[in-house]
Scaffold this active site. Structure first.
Site, short mmCIF file in Angstrom:
data_model
loop_
_atom_site.label_atom_id
_atom_site.label_comp_id
_atom_site.label_asym_id
_atom_site.label_seq_id
_atom_site.Cartn_x
_atom_site.Cartn_y
_atom_site.Cartn_z
N ASP A 27 -43.11 -97.33 65.77
CA ASP A 27 -42.75 -96.88 64.41
C ASP A 27 -42.41 -98.06 63.49
O ASP A 27 -42.31 -99.21 63.95
CB ASP A 27 -41.57 -95.88 64.45
CG ASP A 27 -40.51 -96.23 65.48
OD1 ASP A 27 -40.39 -97.43 65.82
OD2 ASP A 27 -39.81 -95.33 65.95
N HIS A 33 -34.02 -87.57 69.01
CA HIS A 33 -35.35 -87.96 68.53
C HIS A 33 -36.02 -88.94 69.50
O HIS A 33 -35.34 -89.66 70.24
CB HIS A 33 -35.32 -88.52 67.10
CG HIS A 33 -34.64 -89.84 66.92
ND1 HIS A 33 -33.72 -90.09 65.92
CD2 HIS A 33 -34.75 -91.02 67.59
CE1 HIS A 33 -33.33 -91.34 65.98
NE2 HIS A 33 -33.93 -91.92 66.99
N GLU A 79 -37.65 -86.61 64.25
CA GLU A 79 -36.31 -86.05 64.14
C GLU A 79 -36.32 -84.58 64.54
O GLU A 79 -37.38 -83.96 64.62
CB GLU A 79 -35.82 -86.22 62.70
CG GLU A 79 -35.69 -87.67 62.24
CD GLU A 79 -34.46 -88.38 62.79
OE1 GLU A 79 -34.00 -88.03 63.89
OE2 GLU A 79 -33.96 -89.30 62.11
N ASP A 94 -29.50 -87.87 68.26
CA ASP A 94 -29.84 -86.49 67.87
C ASP A 94 -31.05 -85.96 68.64
O ASP A 94 -31.61 -84.93 68.30
CB ASP A 94 -30.08 -86.40 66.35
CG ASP A 94 -31.26 -87.26 65.88
OD1 ASP A 94 -31.92 -87.90 66.72
OD2 ASP A 94 -31.53 -87.28 64.67
C1 F6R Z 1 -37.19 -97.19 67.80
C2 F6R Z 1 -37.23 -95.74 67.88
C3 F6R Z 1 -36.01 -94.92 68.02
C4 F6R Z 1 -34.94 -95.54 68.90
C5 F6R Z 1 -33.71 -94.64 68.96
C6 F6R Z 1 -32.60 -95.25 69.77
O1 F6R Z 1 -38.49 -97.73 67.74
O2 F6R Z 1 -38.28 -95.21 67.81
O3 F6R Z 1 -36.38 -93.66 68.55
O4 F6R Z 1 -35.44 -95.73 70.18
O5 F6R Z 1 -33.25 -94.41 67.66
O6 F6R Z 1 -32.14 -96.40 69.13
P1 F6R Z 1 -31.14 -97.41 69.85
O7 F6R Z 1 -31.86 -97.95 71.03
O8 F6R Z 1 -30.85 -98.48 68.84
O9 F6R Z 1 -29.95 -96.61 70.23
#
Ligand code: F6R
Length: 260
Positions: free
Chosen positions: A67, A138, A143, A136
């Site tokens: 992403d 995702h 989301e 959450d």
């Molecule tokens: C990042 C992504 C997100 C993160 C998620 C967890 O490329 O796609 O889904 O993996 O938000 O983020 P952290 O690891 O910072 O807790």
């Protein structure tokens, strides 16, 4: 889904690195999807160490980023392209032309997303997708409420994700509200998904993802239906799971040939 519980996030990162290593040894030109965020950092430093010690060659690997923030160029220090360059790609012998990422500055975002999907299929599809888990539920930036069949597209972040990511920006106004993310369907097409989660803040999402109902309200729960998904978590993230003893037993009794 295989659930691997490690004593620490460091051990979880090492386990994930063993899986990536096995994949590249099996197929040097593997197509690998990479997530950003805090969670995979240990995995990435392990991969860098494996490369530096001469145990792993990334010269044929084809990379796809999961992403990117809309409005941030790859040179912005908070862009995901920058993050992966800093923590991973820039420290490996991966060929720059083999690195693919959504472009946060794309003019025609819908067309760009379609092209990204095409690039993935032209590369032969993703062999191994690395994922983190949002608090959450995702995956990527799909989301809650995201279509479970979605492809790469523009998404609006939730207030919770914006708050979770605020630590990386100087002021709330700087935090992008939109992202380009691989869709849930894109992720589900990967031949193997490895999802990592650490810490108490992820415990509720981990339990819902593994043992709750499959629902678009918690997009990661669709991984229950993935043909080959490995969840690697530390003990804190595992603390709300009901079947912990079974997961530990399965891991301990894994046949030799199945081990990473
Ligand atoms: C990042 C992504 C997100 C993160 C998620 C967890 O490329 O796609 O889904 O993996 O938000 O983020 P952290 O690891 O910072 O807790």
């Amino acid at each position: 889904m295989e659930v691997i519980i490690k004593t620490s996030s460091e051990e979880a990162g090492k386990e994930a690195a063993r899986i990536v290593r096995r994949q590249i040894l099996k197929k040097p030109a593997s197509v690998i999807g990479f997530a950003t965020g805090s969670t995979p950092l240990k995995l990435y430093s392990e991969l860098v160490a494996l490369f530096q010690s001469g145990s792993l060659d990334f010269s044929q690997v084809i990379a796809f980023s999961l992403d990117e923030y809309v409005g941030l160029s790859p040179n912005h220090s908070q862009s995901y392209a920058w993050f992966l360059q800093e923590h991973l790609f820039g420290k490996l012998n991966i060929v720059p032309e083999k690195i693919h990422a959504p472009d946060g500055m794309a003019g025609d975002i819908a067309q760009h997303c379609e092209d990204y999907e095409k690039q993935i299929s032209q590369a032969g599809g993703i062999d191994l997708q690395i994922l983190g888990l949002g608090s959450d539920g995702h995956i990527g930036f799909n989301e809650p409420g995201s279509s479970l069949a979605s492809r790469t597209r523009l998404k609006s972040l939730t207030g919770q994700t914006i708050a979770d990511n605020a630590r990386f920006f100087n002021s709330p106004a700087e935090i992008p509200r939109h992202v380009i993310t691989m869709g849930v369907g894109t992720i589900m097409d990967a031949r193997h998904c490895v999802i990592l989660a650490n810490g108490i803040k992820k415990a509720k999402a981990v339990a819902a993802m593994v043992e709750g109902p499959v629902t678009a309200s918690l997009p990661a729960s669709i991984l229950q239906m993935h043909r080959f998904c490995t969840l690697i978590i530390d003990e804190k993230a595992a603390c709300q799971l009901q079947r912990t003893e079974y997961y530990l037993w399965v891991y301990k009794n894994k046949p030799e040939w199945q081990k990473a």
